[in-house]
Design a protein around this motif. Structure first.
Motif, PDB file in Angstrom:
ATOM      1  N   MET A   9       0.845  -1.182   0.000  1.00 27.11           N
ATOM      2  CA  MET A   9       0.000   0.000   0.000  1.00 27.11           C
ATOM      3  C   MET A   9       0.889   1.243   0.000  1.00 27.11           C
ATOM      4  N   TRP A  10       0.264   2.376  -0.233  1.00 25.78           N
ATOM      5  CA  TRP A  10       0.986   3.648  -0.213  1.00 25.78           C
ATOM      6  C   TRP A  10       0.680   4.322   1.114  1.00 25.78           C
ATOM      7  N   TRP A  11       1.735   4.739   1.825  1.00 31.59           N
ATOM      8  CA  TRP A  11       1.568   5.271   3.177  1.00 31.59           C
ATOM      9  C   TRP A  11       2.547   6.402   3.414  1.00 31.59           C
ATOM     10  N   ASN A  12       2.016   7.602   3.651  1.00 32.19           N
ATOM     11  CA  ASN A  12       2.830   8.774   3.989  1.00 32.19           C
ATOM     12  C   ASN A  12       3.993   9.002   3.023  1.00 32.19           C
ATOM     13  N   GLY A  13       3.671   8.933   1.735  1.00 33.37           N
ATOM     14  CA  GLY A  13       4.641   9.319   0.720  1.00 33.37           C
ATOM     15  C   GLY A  13       5.442   8.209   0.098  1.00 33.37           C
ATOM     16  N   ARG A  14       5.216   6.952   0.501  1.00 30.15           N
ATOM     17  CA  ARG A  14       6.013   5.866  -0.088  1.00 30.15           C
ATOM     18  C   ARG A  14       5.245   4.559  -0.063  1.00 30.15           C
ATOM     19  N   LEU A  15       5.688   3.649  -0.895  1.00 27.06           N
ATOM     20  CA  LEU A  15       5.119   2.310  -0.928  1.00 27.06           C
ATOM     21  C   LEU A  15       5.719   1.480   0.190  1.00 27.06           C
ATOM     22  N   VAL A  16       4.880   0.769   0.921  1.00 27.98           N
ATOM     23  CA  VAL A  16       5.345  -0.060   2.035  1.00 27.98           C
ATOM     24  C   VAL A  16       4.600  -1.394   1.989  1.00 27.98           C
ATOM     25  N   PRO A  17       5.159  -2.440   2.606  1.00 24.24           N
ATOM     26  CA  PRO A  17       4.380  -3.674   2.752  1.00 24.24           C
ATOM     27  C   PRO A  17       3.098  -3.395   3.528  1.00 24.24           C
ATOM     28  N   TRP A  18       2.052  -4.097   3.187  1.00 18.98           N
ATOM     29  CA  TRP A  18       0.746  -3.887   3.807  1.00 18.98           C
ATOM     30  C   TRP A  18       0.840  -3.872   5.330  1.00 18.98           C
ATOM     31  N   ALA A  19       1.526  -4.829   5.908  1.00 18.99           N
ATOM     32  CA  ALA A  19       1.572  -4.970   7.363  1.00 18.99           C
ATOM     33  C   ALA A  19       2.385  -3.879   8.043  1.00 18.99           C
ATOM     34  N   ALA A  20       3.161  -3.108   7.281  1.00 17.80           N
ATOM     35  CA  ALA A  20       4.022  -2.086   7.884  1.00 17.80           C
ATOM     36  C   ALA A  20       3.286  -0.769   8.139  1.00 17.80           C
ATOM     37  N   ALA A  21       2.120  -0.586   7.558  1.00 23.79           N
ATOM     38  CA  ALA A  21       1.387   0.671   7.702  1.00 23.79           C
ATOM     39  C   ALA A  21       0.505   0.598   8.948  1.00 23.79           C
ATOM     40  N   THR A  22       1.047   1.042  10.084  1.00 25.67           N
ATOM     41  CA  THR A  22       0.342   0.915  11.360  1.00 25.67           C
ATOM     42  C   THR A  22       0.352   2.231  12.134  1.00 25.67           C
ATOM     43  N   VAL A  23      -0.654   2.401  12.986  1.00 25.45           N
ATOM     44  CA  VAL A  23      -0.704   3.501  13.948  1.00 25.45           C
ATOM     45  C   VAL A  23      -1.034   2.905  15.311  1.00 25.45           C
ATOM     46  N   HIS A  24      -0.818   3.678  16.358  1.00 24.84           N
ATOM     47  CA  HIS A  24      -1.066   3.174  17.705  1.00 24.84           C
ATOM     48  C   HIS A  24      -2.573   3.067  17.963  1.00 24.84           C
ATOM     49  N   ALA A  82      -1.287  16.649  -2.226  1.00 24.88           N
ATOM     50  CA  ALA A  82      -0.336  16.663  -3.342  1.00 24.88           C
ATOM     51  C   ALA A  82       0.411  15.330  -3.427  1.00 24.88           C
ATOM     52  N   LEU A  83       0.788  14.788  -2.277  1.00 24.96           N
ATOM     53  CA  LEU A  83       1.445  13.480  -2.265  1.00 24.96           C
ATOM     54  C   LEU A  83       0.497  12.371  -2.712  1.00 24.96           C
ATOM     55  N   LEU A  84      -0.761  12.454  -2.279  1.00 27.97           N
ATOM     56  CA  LEU A  84      -1.741  11.439  -2.665  1.00 27.97           C
ATOM     57  C   LEU A  84      -1.948  11.409  -4.172  1.00 27.97           C
ATOM     58  N   ARG A  85      -1.936  12.572  -4.804  1.00 29.17           N
ATOM     59  CA  ARG A  85      -2.122  12.632  -6.248  1.00 29.17           C
ATOM     60  C   ARG A  85      -1.048  11.803  -6.960  1.00 29.17           C
ATOM     61  N   THR A  86       0.200  11.975  -6.540  1.00 23.47           N
ATOM     62  CA  THR A  86       1.292  11.185  -7.113  1.00 23.47           C
ATOM     63  C   THR A  86       1.199   9.731  -6.676  1.00 23.47           C
ATOM     64  N   GLY A  87       0.793   9.525  -5.434  1.00 26.02           N
ATOM     65  CA  GLY A  87       0.744   8.176  -4.881  1.00 26.02           C
ATOM     66  C   GLY A  87      -0.226   7.257  -5.592  1.00 26.02           C
ATOM     67  N   VAL A  88      -1.295   7.809  -6.165  1.00 30.60           N
ATOM     68  CA  VAL A  88      -2.260   6.966  -6.888  1.00 30.60           C
ATOM     69  C   VAL A  88      -1.564   6.225  -8.026  1.00 30.60           C
ATOM     70  N   GLY A  89      -0.801   6.948  -8.828  1.00 31.49           N
ATOM     71  CA  GLY A  89      -0.091   6.304  -9.928  1.00 31.49           C
ATOM     72  C   GLY A  89       0.951   5.315  -9.445  1.00 31.49           C
ATOM     73  N   GLU A  90       1.653   5.683  -8.369  1.00 28.64           N
ATOM     74  CA  GLU A  90       2.685   4.783  -7.833  1.00 28.64           C
ATOM     75  C   GLU A  90       2.074   3.469  -7.358  1.00 28.64           C
ATOM     76  N   LEU A  91       0.933   3.567  -6.680  1.00 29.91           N
ATOM     77  CA  LEU A  91       0.320   2.355  -6.151  1.00 29.91           C
ATOM     78  C   LEU A  91      -0.257   1.492  -7.268  1.00 29.91           C
ATOM     79  N   VAL A  92      -0.909   2.105  -8.249  1.00 27.96           N
ATOM     80  CA  VAL A  92      -1.468   1.330  -9.359  1.00 27.96           C
ATOM     81  C   VAL A  92      -0.367   0.561 -10.082  1.00 27.96           C
ATOM     82  N   ARG A  93       0.763   1.225 -10.319  1.00 29.76           N
ATOM     83  CA  ARG A  93       1.881   0.534 -10.979  1.00 29.76           C
ATOM     84  C   ARG A  93       2.430  -0.588 -10.109  1.00 29.76           C
ATOM     85  N   ALA A  94       2.494  -0.342  -8.802  1.00 34.67           N
ATOM     86  CA  ALA A  94       3.042  -1.359  -7.897  1.00 34.67           C
ATOM     87  C   ALA A  94       2.138  -2.574  -7.797  1.00 34.67           C
ATOM     88  N   ILE A  95       0.810  -2.353  -7.794  1.00 35.12           N
ATOM     89  CA  ILE A  95      -0.110  -3.492  -7.748  1.00 35.12           C
ATOM     90  C   ILE A  95       0.017  -4.317  -9.020  1.00 35.12           C
TER      91      ILE A  95
END
Length: 317
Positions: A9-24, A82-95
């Motif tokens: 998934m895309w999280w805070n400006g970068r692609l990360v493994p799904w399980a790495a995107a966590t909050v408390h 602004a980051l999300l706009r770029t992130g959409v393309g990054e995530l689609v390509r990564a999937i």
């Protein structure tokens, strides 16, 4: 669609493994559901081997509107969008899936209890992407829920905020218990609002009717597009007016529209069958909508205006 999580998934400006995107667990988003989000589709175009993201700009504009209405800090919101706009393309390509995708860009508060002052709030953002199952063509069985749509003076329907979607939990359970697919909600004035994820349309004697925004309706981007298609491509009048509950039962046709449902016929409401399901208007607008999404056309010159981001933003797979 949501049962099996993707690997990335895309999280805070970068692609990360799904399980790495966590909050408390004590974060604002976990404790109070303080997030605003959008749902959008990326349609796979096999001939050109790319995805067409529908109305990306409009969805991000509405995300900014939701953020403003719940008082997220404006400068940080703009940076994340602004980051999300770029992130959409990054995530689609990564999937990298040669199929339709459902994407959920989200802004959330990680730190700042009921926070709104920039110096006291930490924002986060992510985009989750899922392979989108084909929308069923079977007409839906609906009920009118005993629960009400929240009014603008409680949690405004104009805000796509995660916490507000708890108001759809009990209506959907109610529908399932009664053997129905979906629940139609009335507002506090006892006229039709929407379902938990789609706008409601009726067809009566060649005129299409749908509730106005003031009746507790999300300013749905799919709703806007469908209204435009009905008027310009199909050539039918569309009236936005209040709909009493009883009018649901005497419509010639009824259908729902939304990002996930696309355009889907209603077959029954509270056990009463529609006169036609799907009727000719529902079938025509569904065909026009899918053609616009997949091919950037609706049979007329207005298609790229209606589905504007097909030209402006195509994420290459």
């Amino acid at each position: 669609m949501f049962d099996t999580p993707p690997s990335v998934m895309w999280w805070n400006g970068r692609l990360v493994p799904w399980a790495a995107a966590t909050v408390h667990v004590t974060s604002e988003v976990a404790t109070r559901g303080t997030n605003v989000f959008e749902g959008l589709r990326a349609y796979w175009q096999p001939g050109e081997r790319r995805h067409a993201v529908v109305h990306l700009d409009a969805h991000l504009e509405r995300l900014a509107q939701s953020a403003r209405l719940i008082r997220l800090p404006e400068a940080a919101t703009a940076e994340h969008i602004a980051l999300l706009r770029t992130g959409v393309g990054e995530l689609v390509r990564a999937i990298g899936a040669a199929q339709d995708l459902y994407l959920r860009p989200t802004l959330y508060i990680e730190q700042g209890r009921y926070g709104w002052r920039p110096e006291k709030v930490k924002l986060g953002s992510y985009i989750a992407g899922y392979p989108a199952d084909p929308t069923p063509t079977r007409p839906m069985d609906c009920i009118v829920s005993s629960w009400r749509r929240t009014p603008d003076t409680a949690v405004s329907p104009l805000i796509k905020v995660g916490a507000a979607y708890q108001a759809f939990r009990l209506p959907r359970i109610e529908a399932e218990v009664q053997g129905a697919d979906e629940a139609i909600l009335l507002n506090t004035r006892d006229t039709v609002a929407e379902t938990g994820g789609a706008a409601v349309f009726l067809v009566r004697s060649g005129t299409v009717v749908t509730p106005p925004l003031a009746d507790g309706v999300l300013d749905s981007i799919t709703r806007r597009t469908v209204i435009g298609l009905l008027r310009t491509s199909i050539g039918l009048p569309v009236i936005e007016r209040s709909i009493p509950r009883s009018e649901l039962y005497i419509a010639d046709e009824a259908f729902l529209c939304g990002t996930l449902d696309e355009v889907r016929a209603i077959g029954t409401i509270d056990g009463l069958s529609m006169a036609a399901a799907p009727g000719p208007v529902t079938a025509a607008v569904r065909d026009a909508y899918l053609a616009a999404c997949r091919e950037g056309k609706d049979g007329g010159p207005a298609s790229l205006h209606l589905i504007d981001t097909l030209e402006a933003h195509r994420a290459t797979a």
